[in-house]
Enzyme design. Structure first.
Site, PDB file in Angstrom:
ATOM      1  CG  HIS A  86      39.529  31.708  34.710  1.00  0.00           C
ATOM      2  ND1 HIS A  86      39.037  32.876  35.240  1.00  0.00           N
ATOM      3  CD2 HIS A  86      38.683  31.375  33.696  1.00  0.00           C
ATOM      4  CE1 HIS A  86      37.945  33.237  34.574  1.00  0.00           C
ATOM      5  NE2 HIS A  86      37.703  32.341  33.642  1.00  0.00           N
ATOM      6  CE  LYS A  93      31.703  37.214  28.400  1.00  0.00           C
ATOM      7  NZ  LYS A  93      32.510  36.229  29.157  1.00  0.00           N
ATOM      8  NE  ARG A 135      32.081  27.766  33.815  1.00  0.00           N
ATOM      9  CZ  ARG A 135      31.470  28.912  33.646  1.00  0.00           C
ATOM     10  NH1 ARG A 135      31.491  29.801  34.614  1.00  0.00           N
ATOM     11  NH2 ARG A 135      30.833  29.197  32.537  1.00  0.00           N
ATOM     12  CB  SER A 162      34.686  36.799  35.567  1.00  0.00           C
ATOM     13  OG  SER A 162      35.745  35.908  35.334  1.00  0.00           O
TER      14      SER A 162
END
Ligand code: COA
Length: 170
Positions: free
Chosen positions: A20, A44, A93, A131
């Site tokens: 990040h 989440k 990514r 994460s």
């Protein structure tokens, strides 16, 4: 005078990783002002509270005067407009990110045609970083050195320890 371009970098940042930070650093060199916006209401179930996630972000970006940390709730495009920003910044990514990101970008354009989504690619070393992976590895005793800033690694270990203790009590 040319208009200042403000970009919003939204996400859950639970917690912020070096991947990040890589995107924030690239973003701040392109845009006049980057607002890193922590999503509050998400499906989440975050490990860190919104305030903790913001604190960690503030900690690791305090050296950059054109980076601000904020939180948002509700529709992202409404937040972007409320902050007078014109760009949504996202990191891509790997190809696996593409479908989801493409869908979000098109939906956001449908909701607010004047807001552009800009994708940046992080350094190769962070391509497979997330994460959740970091949390999983750390919780199983693996090393996450180099994937998180030292201050975040410390907080993650402390959080895992606290969770272990509270599990032991129940
Ligand atoms: N380096 C490392 N990891 C990265 C990364 C990078 N450069 N970029 C993304 N990730 C990881 C994140 O850590 C996260 O991992 P996790 O799932 O293990 O936690 C994952 O990729 C994707 O998370 P993130 O980029 O934070 O996006 P998100 O899916 O959590 O958040 C929102 C998406 C908040 C931007 C989106 O849901 C949203 O806009 N919500 C608001 C409501 C709304 O407007 N909805 C309509 C949207 S069209």
């Amino acid at each position: 005078m040319p208009e200042l371009v403000r970009a919003i970098y939204p996400g859950s940042f639970d917690p912020v990783t070096n991947g990040h930070i890589d995107i924030i650093e690239r973003g701040r060199s392109i845009f006049d002002h980057v607002i890193v916006a922590v999503a509050v209401n998400q499906d989440k179930d975050p490990m860190f509270t919104t305030e903790e996630r913001m604190e960690m972000l503030r900690d690791v970006t305090r050296q950059w005067d054109n980076v601000e940390i904020d939180r948002f709730d509700g529709l992202l495009v409404d937040y972007v407009s409320s902050r007078d920003a014109s760009v949504i910044l996202r990191g891509i990514r790997a190809v696996t990110d593409f479908d989801y990101e493409f869908q979000m970008a098109l939906m956001n354009r449908r909701l607010a045609g004047s807001i552009e989504t800009v994708f940046l690619v992080p350094a190769e070393a962070y391509e497979y970083l997330s994460s959740s992976l970091v949390k999983e590895v750390a919780s199983l005793g693996g090393t996450v050195r180099g994937l998180l800033p030292p201050s975040v690694e410390k907080r993650l270990n402390a959080k895992l320890e606290a969770l272990r203790c509270s599990d032991g009590e129940s």
